[in-house]
Design a protein around this motif. Structure first.
Motif, PDB file in Angstrom:
ATOM      1  N   ARG A 277       0.831  -1.203   0.000  1.00  0.00           N
ATOM      2  CA  ARG A 277       0.000   0.000   0.000  1.00  0.00           C
ATOM      3  C   ARG A 277       0.870   1.260   0.000  1.00  0.00           C
ATOM      4  O   ARG A 277       0.601   2.224  -0.718  1.00  0.00           O
ATOM      5  N   LEU A 278       1.926   1.250   0.810  1.00  0.00           N
ATOM      6  CA  LEU A 278       2.812   2.420   0.872  1.00  0.00           C
ATOM      7  C   LEU A 278       3.557   2.618  -0.442  1.00  0.00           C
ATOM      8  O   LEU A 278       3.719   3.751  -0.914  1.00  0.00           O
ATOM      9  N   LYS A 279       4.020   1.512  -1.036  1.00  0.00           N
ATOM     10  CA  LYS A 279       4.717   1.607  -2.329  1.00  0.00           C
ATOM     11  C   LYS A 279       3.777   2.108  -3.426  1.00  0.00           C
ATOM     12  O   LYS A 279       4.203   2.784  -4.369  1.00  0.00           O
ATOM     13  N   LYS A 280       2.495   1.757  -3.289  1.00  0.00           N
ATOM     14  CA  LYS A 280       1.516   2.178  -4.290  1.00  0.00           C
ATOM     15  C   LYS A 280       1.405   3.702  -4.336  1.00  0.00           C
ATOM     16  O   LYS A 280       1.199   4.303  -5.398  1.00  0.00           O
ATOM     17  N   LEU A 281       1.573   4.345  -3.187  1.00  0.00           N
ATOM     18  CA  LEU A 281       1.490   5.801  -3.134  1.00  0.00           C
ATOM     19  C   LEU A 281       2.654   6.479  -3.860  1.00  0.00           C
ATOM     20  O   LEU A 281       2.576   7.658  -4.184  1.00  0.00           O
ATOM     21  N   GLU A 282       3.733   5.732  -4.097  1.00  0.00           N
ATOM     22  CA  GLU A 282       4.856   6.296  -4.853  1.00  0.00           C
ATOM     23  C   GLU A 282       4.449   6.587  -6.292  1.00  0.00           C
ATOM     24  O   GLU A 282       4.969   7.495  -6.928  1.00  0.00           O
ATOM     25  N   SER A 283       3.501   5.786  -6.812  1.00  0.00           N
ATOM     26  CA  SER A 283       3.106   5.934  -8.225  1.00  0.00           C
ATOM     27  C   SER A 283       1.723   6.558  -8.402  1.00  0.00           C
ATOM     28  O   SER A 283       1.408   7.076  -9.475  1.00  0.00           O
ATOM     29  N   LEU A 284       0.883   6.525  -7.367  1.00  0.00           N
ATOM     30  CA  LEU A 284      -0.475   7.072  -7.488  1.00  0.00           C
ATOM     31  C   LEU A 284      -0.539   8.492  -6.920  1.00  0.00           C
ATOM     32  O   LEU A 284      -0.182   8.719  -5.773  1.00  0.00           O
ATOM     33  N   ASN A 285      -1.012   9.426  -7.729  1.00  0.00           N
ATOM     34  CA  ASN A 285      -1.168  10.804  -7.264  1.00  0.00           C
ATOM     35  C   ASN A 285      -2.602  11.295  -7.358  1.00  0.00           C
ATOM     36  O   ASN A 285      -2.946  12.315  -6.784  1.00  0.00           O
ATOM     37  N   ASP A 286      -3.431  10.564  -8.090  1.00  0.00           N
ATOM     38  CA  ASP A 286      -4.820  10.957  -8.278  1.00  0.00           C
ATOM     39  C   ASP A 286      -5.684  10.392  -7.149  1.00  0.00           C
ATOM     40  O   ASP A 286      -5.651   9.192  -6.874  1.00  0.00           O
ATOM     41  N   GLY A 287      -6.447  11.270  -6.497  1.00  0.00           N
ATOM     42  CA  GLY A 287      -7.271  10.852  -5.362  1.00  0.00           C
ATOM     43  C   GLY A 287      -8.255   9.749  -5.703  1.00  0.00           C
ATOM     44  O   GLY A 287      -8.486   8.832  -4.908  1.00  0.00           O
ATOM     45  N   PHE A 288      -8.845   9.785  -6.907  1.00  0.00           N
ATOM     46  CA  PHE A 288      -9.810   8.769  -7.290  1.00  0.00           C
ATOM     47  C   PHE A 288      -9.130   7.428  -7.566  1.00  0.00           C
ATOM     48  O   PHE A 288      -9.671   6.372  -7.264  1.00  0.00           O
ATOM     49  N   ALA A 289      -7.940   7.489  -8.138  1.00  0.00           N
ATOM     50  CA  ALA A 289      -7.187   6.251  -8.371  1.00  0.00           C
ATOM     51  C   ALA A 289      -6.824   5.597  -7.043  1.00  0.00           C
ATOM     52  O   ALA A 289      -6.877   4.372  -6.888  1.00  0.00           O
ATOM     53  N   ILE A 290      -6.454   6.425  -6.059  1.00  0.00           N
ATOM     54  CA  ILE A 290      -6.120   5.912  -4.726  1.00  0.00           C
ATOM     55  C   ILE A 290      -7.355   5.284  -4.084  1.00  0.00           C
ATOM     56  O   ILE A 290      -7.290   4.212  -3.493  1.00  0.00           O
ATOM     57  N   SER A 291      -8.502   5.946  -4.234  1.00  0.00           N
ATOM     58  CA  SER A 291      -9.745   5.417  -3.666  1.00  0.00           C
ATOM     59  C   SER A 291     -10.142   4.111  -4.333  1.00  0.00           C
ATOM     60  O   SER A 291     -10.631   3.186  -3.677  1.00  0.00           O
ATOM     61  N   ALA A 292      -9.944   4.033  -5.659  1.00  0.00           N
ATOM     62  CA  ALA A 292     -10.273   2.798  -6.369  1.00  0.00           C
ATOM     63  C   ALA A 292      -9.389   1.656  -5.883  1.00  0.00           C
ATOM     64  O   ALA A 292      -9.862   0.528  -5.666  1.00  0.00           O
ATOM     65  N   TYR A 293      -8.101   1.922  -5.693  1.00  0.00           N
ATOM     66  CA  TYR A 293      -7.173   0.909  -5.172  1.00  0.00           C
ATOM     67  C   TYR A 293      -7.563   0.520  -3.746  1.00  0.00           C
ATOM     68  O   TYR A 293      -7.588  -0.668  -3.382  1.00  0.00           O
ATOM     69  N   ASP A 294      -7.900   1.520  -2.934  1.00  0.00           N
ATOM     70  CA  ASP A 294      -8.311   1.283  -1.547  1.00  0.00           C
ATOM     71  C   ASP A 294      -9.576   0.437  -1.507  1.00  0.00           C
ATOM     72  O   ASP A 294      -9.739  -0.449  -0.663  1.00  0.00           O
ATOM     73  N   LEU A 295     -10.489   0.716  -2.440  1.00  0.00           N
ATOM     74  CA  LEU A 295     -11.746  -0.028  -2.520  1.00  0.00           C
ATOM     75  C   LEU A 295     -11.486  -1.499  -2.815  1.00  0.00           C
ATOM     76  O   LEU A 295     -12.078  -2.387  -2.210  1.00  0.00           O
ATOM     77  N   GLN A 296     -10.548  -1.754  -3.732  1.00  0.00           N
ATOM     78  CA  GLN A 296     -10.220  -3.139  -4.083  1.00  0.00           C
ATOM     79  C   GLN A 296      -9.564  -3.880  -2.922  1.00  0.00           C
ATOM     80  O   GLN A 296      -9.841  -5.038  -2.672  1.00  0.00           O
ATOM     81  N   SER A 297      -8.680  -3.184  -2.207  1.00  0.00           N
ATOM     82  CA  SER A 297      -7.913  -3.865  -1.162  1.00  0.00           C
ATOM     83  C   SER A 297      -8.650  -3.953   0.166  1.00  0.00           C
ATOM     84  O   SER A 297      -8.492  -4.908   0.908  1.00  0.00           O
ATOM     85  N   ARG A 298      -9.487  -2.952   0.485  1.00  0.00           N
ATOM     86  CA  ARG A 298     -10.145  -2.941   1.797  1.00  0.00           C
ATOM     87  C   ARG A 298     -11.638  -3.206   1.736  1.00  0.00           C
ATOM     88  O   ARG A 298     -12.255  -3.521   2.749  1.00  0.00           O
TER      89      ARG A 298
END
Length: 323
Positions: free
Chosen positions: A240-261
């Motif tokens: 999850r922390l490494k993912k933030l190195e490449s994700l800067n868009d809030g919606f992309a982060i939320s979509a990833y968070d939705l999949q994982s959590r």
């Protein structure tokens, strides 16, 4: 009393607005800024102070639950994709350590060129059971180890309002180089010169909080940088922390968070985790979810099933807002 009588037509406030004693003559619209910082029951308490209240939610990083409502519920979405003029996305670096030692030279070098830095910790006081860094420990450590030319200050939620305001004024006026703080700086802080941030025990924060925090270091024209420090051995947390190195868009982060959590209970109060559907899988069956929403709209628009329409009308009158 002005709100209750209707003399006051518009009010801007904090959590105080949904206290039990606050009443509105005819509440019609609620706008919630930084909506991810409110709990389900908090949003509900405010909305239920009126009948059929329109609701505008604003957020740079919607939490999984809200993002799920965009996908499967009845929320209309307006998205601003562009950054303010002159802003650059924050460069985020995951550092597998519990110490600033590996990055200290880079931080001090930045301060020497005139930049400022936020240092964020998850705790106010030391707790031996959790073994997490506290603002008091980090602050005291900096005072002891850093050369006296570096000006360090402490900020947390237990301080008096006047004290906090004075610290933030001094930081904004560049009388402070390093501000050691809890997440009180997550929203509402605008110091363009503070383009560096260090977050201790980053695995203990949600992705939306980390994204909001690092945004504080992107308010100026200089390239912002955020270091995520964590010595966790949990593979999922590291990913999850490494993912933030490449994700800067809030919606992309939320979509990833939705999949994982997972989205939490769409009709309950959990804001993450998998919903308890008897049939169907939230992740694997998105098409079915979309069809369900469309079918429900068509059934309501057809107005053929009178008993069901009567039931829906009664339910709406007695309904509690679910978000």
């Amino acid at each position: 009393s002005g709100l209750e009588s209707g003399d006051v037509r518009m009010v801007v406030g904090t959590h105080a607005l949904f206290q039990e004693k606050v009443n509105f003559e005819n509440l019609g619209l609620v706008v919630t800024d930084e909506q991810q910082r409110f709990g389900v029951n908090q949003r509900r308490a405010l909305l239920e102070k009126g009948a059929n209240v329109d609701f505008l939610m604003m957020s740079a990083t919607p939490i999984p639950r809200t993002y799920a409502h965009f996908l499967y519920g009845d929320i209309r979405l307006s998205s601003i994709k562009t950054m303010p003029p002159g802003r650059k996305p924050v460069k985020t670096k995951y550092v597998p350590t519990s110490s600033m030692k590996p990055i200290l030279k880079e931080i001090l070098s930045g301060i020497d060129t005139g930049r400022q830095c936020y240092v964020v910790c998850p705790m106010i006081d030391e707790n031996l059971e959790t073994n997490l860094k506290s603002v008091t420990t980090v602050y005291e450590g900096m005072l002891k180890t850093l050369p006296s030319k570096y000006r360090v200050a402490l900020l947390h939620g237990r301080m008096k309002a006047e004290e906090k305001e004075e610290i933030m004024r001094r930081f904004a006026d560049h009388e402070i180089d390093l501000l050691v703080s809890t997440t009180v700086i997550e929203v509402g802080i605008d110091v363009p010169n503070a383009t560096m941030m260090v977050i201790y025990d980053a695995h203990r924060f949600g992705l939306s909080t980390l994204h909001q925090l690092r945004g504080r270091s992107a308010r100026g024209k200089e390239q912002g940088v955020c270091f995520l420090l964590s010595k966790t051995k949990d593979p999922e947390a590291i990913e999850r922390l490494k993912k933030l190195e490449s994700l800067n868009d809030g919606f992309a982060i939320s979509a990833y968070d939705l999949q994982s959590r997972g989205p939490g209970d769409l009709l309950g109060t959990r804001q993450s985790g998998l919903p308890t559907f008897i049939l169907g899988d939230f992740e694997k069956d998105p098409a079915i979810m979309e069809v369900c929403v469309q079918d429900a709209k068509e059934i309501l628009q057809a107005k053929v099933d009178k008993p069901m329409l009567d039931y829906v009308e009664r339910s709406i009158k007695n309904a509690r807002y679910f978000d």
